[in-house]
Design a protein around this motif. Structure first.
Motif, PDB file in Angstrom:
ATOM      1  N   MET A 121       0.820  -1.212   0.000  1.00  0.00           N
ATOM      2  CA  MET A 121       0.000   0.000   0.000  1.00  0.00           C
ATOM      3  C   MET A 121       0.854   1.264   0.000  1.00  0.00           C
ATOM      4  N   GLU A 122       2.066   1.148  -0.456  1.00  0.00           N
ATOM      5  CA  GLU A 122       2.975   2.290  -0.479  1.00  0.00           C
ATOM      6  C   GLU A 122       3.097   2.849  -1.891  1.00  0.00           C
ATOM      7  N   CYS A 123       3.166   4.176  -1.978  1.00  0.00           N
ATOM      8  CA  CYS A 123       3.333   4.864  -3.256  1.00  0.00           C
ATOM      9  C   CYS A 123       4.366   5.970  -3.111  1.00  0.00           C
ATOM     10  N   TYR A 124       5.071   6.245  -4.199  1.00  0.00           N
ATOM     11  CA  TYR A 124       5.861   7.466  -4.282  1.00  0.00           C
ATOM     12  C   TYR A 124       4.905   8.561  -4.743  1.00  0.00           C
ATOM     13  N   THR A 125       4.785   9.608  -3.956  1.00  0.00           N
ATOM     14  CA  THR A 125       3.833  10.663  -4.287  1.00  0.00           C
ATOM     15  C   THR A 125       4.443  12.047  -4.078  1.00  0.00           C
ATOM     16  N   ALA A 126       3.824  13.017  -4.689  1.00  0.00           N
ATOM     17  CA  ALA A 126       4.066  14.439  -4.426  1.00  0.00           C
ATOM     18  C   ALA A 126       2.739  15.128  -4.715  1.00  0.00           C
ATOM     19  N   ILE A 127       2.643  16.396  -4.393  1.00  0.00           N
ATOM     20  CA  ILE A 127       1.402  17.129  -4.635  1.00  0.00           C
ATOM     21  C   ILE A 127       1.697  18.336  -5.526  1.00  0.00           C
ATOM     22  N   PHE A 128       0.867  18.498  -6.566  1.00  0.00           N
ATOM     23  CA  PHE A 128       1.015  19.592  -7.518  1.00  0.00           C
ATOM     24  C   PHE A 128      -0.298  20.352  -7.627  1.00  0.00           C
TER      25      PHE A 128
END
Length: 222
Positions: A121-128
């Protein structure tokens, strides 16, 4: 004319694009479950140059998707890019993989969250934001029912990590774009040209991919 070769291998998508002054001339890519980057990457590079009647000497720079993403995919792409830059004596441009993925979606308002699968349930994420400006840095994030609840705006999910969120992040503010699965070199072209004009380059000798997490090797039991 500024010709830049753009290479994206951070996920299952092996992608190469050629740009002229930031405009896409051609893009070749394939996403296969078995990660065919080692077999396809140099073939795509050769084909895309020949099709556009160019040689390696016509290139002004190489742009590489820097990660996060697949350890093997990133190593293959970065090694190829560094080798070309070194032999051609041209600059290397590094681009955030999650920004590349976010730029595949155009929205008028709201938040874009690109998600690259990082197992379980892990993701590499960022917010734009809607202008593709990063408002939160990259994280390796374990997704649960509390994820992103502090954001009140509409959230658009893209990437191969997004489907794992569907069953637990069900509020109306969450919108899933299942058709946008992987980053592509196509979206690198404008970013790379803008960086090239500002001389925003990296050191070819010392540049390393942004893995975010250490590489883990597992040994199968016999």
């Amino acid at each position: 004319m500024t010709y830049i070769l753009n290479i994206e291998t951070a996920t299952r998508n092996c992608s190469v694009a050629l740009s002229q002054n930031g405009n896409v001339l051609a893009c070749k890519e394939i996403a296969e479950a078995g990660y065919s980057h080692a077999e396809k990457l140099h073939v795509f590079i050769d084909e895309i140059l020949k099709t556009n009647k160019l040689t390696f000497k016509d290139l002004s720079a190489i742009a590489i998707s820097q990660g996060p993403g697949s350890y093997t995919g990133l190593r293959i792409g970065v090694s190829a890019a560094k080798g070309l830059c070194y032999s051609l004596d041209i600059p290397l441009i590094a681009i955030d993989t999650l920004e590349i993925l976010a730029r595949k979606l155009i929205v008028g308002s709201g938040i874009i969250i690109p998600m690259i699968d990082a197992r379980r349930m892990e993701c590499y994420t960022a917010i734009f934001d809607a202008k593709h400006e990063k408002t939160r840095e990259v994280k390796a994030e374990i997704i649960d029912e509390n994820s992103f609840q502090e954001i009140t705006e509409t959230i658009y999910f893209v990437g191969d990590g997004a489907p794992k969120c569907k069953e637990i992040l069900t509020d109306a503010k969450f919108i899933y774009h299942d058709d946008i699965e992987f980053p592509s070199a196509n979206e690198m072209c404008k970013i790379a040209y803008d960086k090239y004009k500002k001389n925003d380059i990296v050191d070819v000798a010392y540049f390393e991919p942004f893995y975010l997490k250490d590489f883990m090797m597992t040994v199968s039991s016999k």
